[in-house]
Design a protein around this motif. Sequence first.
Motif, PDB file in Angstrom:
ATOM      1  N   SER A 153       2.886  10.677  -0.305  1.00 32.91           N
ATOM      2  CA  SER A 153       1.323  11.103   0.062  1.00 32.91           C
ATOM      3  C   SER A 153       1.152  12.390  -0.176  1.00 32.91           C
ATOM      4  O   SER A 153       1.985  13.367  -0.379  1.00 32.91           O
ATOM      5  CB  SER A 153       0.993  10.878   1.572  1.00 32.91           C
ATOM      6  N   ILE A 154      -0.132  13.127  -0.314  1.00 31.81           N
ATOM      7  CA  ILE A 154      -0.447  14.300  -0.719  1.00 31.81           C
ATOM      8  C   ILE A 154      -0.844  15.210   0.625  1.00 31.81           C
ATOM      9  O   ILE A 154      -1.592  14.741   1.193  1.00 31.81           O
ATOM     10  CB  ILE A 154      -1.580  14.427  -1.618  1.00 31.81           C
ATOM     11  N   HIS A 237       6.405   2.353  -0.408  1.00 36.22           N
ATOM     12  CA  HIS A 237       5.986   3.594  -1.296  1.00 36.22           C
ATOM     13  C   HIS A 237       6.851   4.867  -0.674  1.00 36.22           C
ATOM     14  O   HIS A 237       7.657   4.753   0.009  1.00 36.22           O
ATOM     15  CB  HIS A 237       4.403   3.624  -0.657  1.00 36.22           C
ATOM     16  N   TYR A 238       6.207   6.013  -1.091  1.00 35.26           N
ATOM     17  CA  TYR A 238       6.503   7.263  -0.829  1.00 35.26           C
ATOM     18  C   TYR A 238       7.770   7.563  -1.808  1.00 35.26           C
ATOM     19  O   TYR A 238       8.198   8.699  -1.740  1.00 35.26           O
ATOM     20  CB  TYR A 238       7.124   7.437   0.571  1.00 35.26           C
ATOM     21  N   LEU A 301       9.878  15.085  -1.122  1.00 34.88           N
ATOM     22  CA  LEU A 301      10.007  14.018  -2.116  1.00 34.88           C
ATOM     23  C   LEU A 301       9.188  14.076  -3.384  1.00 34.88           C
ATOM     24  O   LEU A 301       9.788  13.421  -4.386  1.00 34.88           O
ATOM     25  CB  LEU A 301       9.177  12.776  -1.076  1.00 34.88           C
ATOM     26  N   ASN A 302       8.266  14.793  -3.260  1.00 31.34           N
ATOM     27  CA  ASN A 302       7.616  15.199  -4.644  1.00 31.34           C
ATOM     28  C   ASN A 302       8.527  16.152  -5.401  1.00 31.34           C
ATOM     29  O   ASN A 302       8.829  16.042  -6.569  1.00 31.34           O
ATOM     30  CB  ASN A 302       6.067  15.853  -4.651  1.00 31.34           C
ATOM     31  N   ALA A 303       9.139  17.224  -4.714  1.00 34.73           N
ATOM     32  CA  ALA A 303       9.799  18.339  -5.468  1.00 34.73           C
ATOM     33  C   ALA A 303      11.056  17.840  -5.970  1.00 34.73           C
ATOM     34  O   ALA A 303      11.715  18.571  -6.804  1.00 34.73           O
ATOM     35  CB  ALA A 303       9.949  19.253  -4.457  1.00 34.73           C
ATOM     36  N   ARG A 329       9.387   6.824   6.948  1.00 37.35           N
ATOM     37  CA  ARG A 329       8.798   7.206   5.672  1.00 37.35           C
ATOM     38  C   ARG A 329      10.056   7.425   4.843  1.00 37.35           C
ATOM     39  O   ARG A 329      10.009   6.853   3.462  1.00 37.35           O
ATOM     40  CB  ARG A 329       7.996   8.832   5.600  1.00 37.35           C
ATOM     41  N   LEU A 330      11.311   7.838   5.326  1.00 37.09           N
ATOM     42  CA  LEU A 330      12.508   8.013   4.512  1.00 37.09           C
ATOM     43  C   LEU A 330      13.149   6.569   4.095  1.00 37.09           C
ATOM     44  O   LEU A 330      13.431   6.401   3.019  1.00 37.09           O
ATOM     45  CB  LEU A 330      13.499   8.740   5.078  1.00 37.09           C
TER      46      LEU A 330
END
Length: 364
Positions: A153-154, A237-238, A301-303, A329-330
């Motif tokens: 998510s953003i 997701h994520y 998670l994005n990085a 989430r993880l």
Amino acid sequence: MHTRIIKANPENPSPDAVREGSEIIKRGGLVVFPTETVYGLGANALNSDACGRIYQAKGRPSDNPLIVHISSMDMIWKVAENVPESIIEKINELWPGPLTLLLRKSSQIPLKVTGGSEYIAVRMPDCKLALDLITMSGVPLAAPSANVSGRPSIVNGLDALTYLEGKVDLIYDSGNTRYGLESTILDVSGKVPVLLRPGSYGIEFLEKYFGKITLLETLKISERRDIPITPGMKYRHYSPDKPLYLVDNPAIMNDIADGKYGENISLIAPEELCRKSKVPCVSLGDGSDLNIVASRLFQALNAVDHTEGSVAFAPTFPLNGIGLAIMNRLTKASISTISDGKQVITVIEKGSNFHHSENPDKMN
């Protein structure tokens, strides 16, 4: 489609900035806006075609419901029906805030919004820009997180450009969100409240208002219907593109950080481990403060995809309080949980040959 970027203070937005977004909503367009949790990809919740464009922009499965955002208690009657007075009293104390409630939907809400369910997920965000946008638009906003379906998510408006530039009309650049984690989702449509998705409001806090709450495994389909009734119940997701594994053994995490298993590895970990790590490590901040960990999780998670290493590892966290939301989430973002060195070696060997699409449980 040209995507316009507007810089706006989330707690003191200019009327002109809000008005521009509201005009887009009124004509059936898409707007990325901040809330206190994550950024949302918003459209008129009463307009089926506009909501269909949300699914198209995100690449979201059509049976994955959208959360609907309102700006006043008067608006709740546009989106829900038969809400008990006892529930109204409770949410008057808890809204605006990071709490989504599952209620029976009104006839004004298209089934496209709810993924075919007769239930609707509703919340009132605690962010002035979001509230002003909804109020000025004059309609509730359907708004999932502003990312491509399946990805983290953003929590920063400019990060939405990575996924949605050219797919939406407007993105508000309003910096980082306050919580950095999506809202708690609580099913209050039946006799016993059921936690469908953990978030910043933990079970312990919510039980002060709702009494005993049942915890439902959020990856399962609701027992009431053969379709998911709220976001996050069916699809994983994520996930970063890089294969991610959870490690529930602190000693093994330390060995990974020390380079015992080579350097073709990345970590997502608290700052105290990152400081001494000999492999690339994305910091989650002070590991003793899980609120900080939660706020940094999606950015981490994005990085991690931008670090070297074919495989990534992250630690597990306690399941009390917001730790339950972090682990939710993880778990969805990862492939599996490992606990010994042999498993580390095995997944590293697999990592260089891993393709994200090979994991059948991760639906994008």
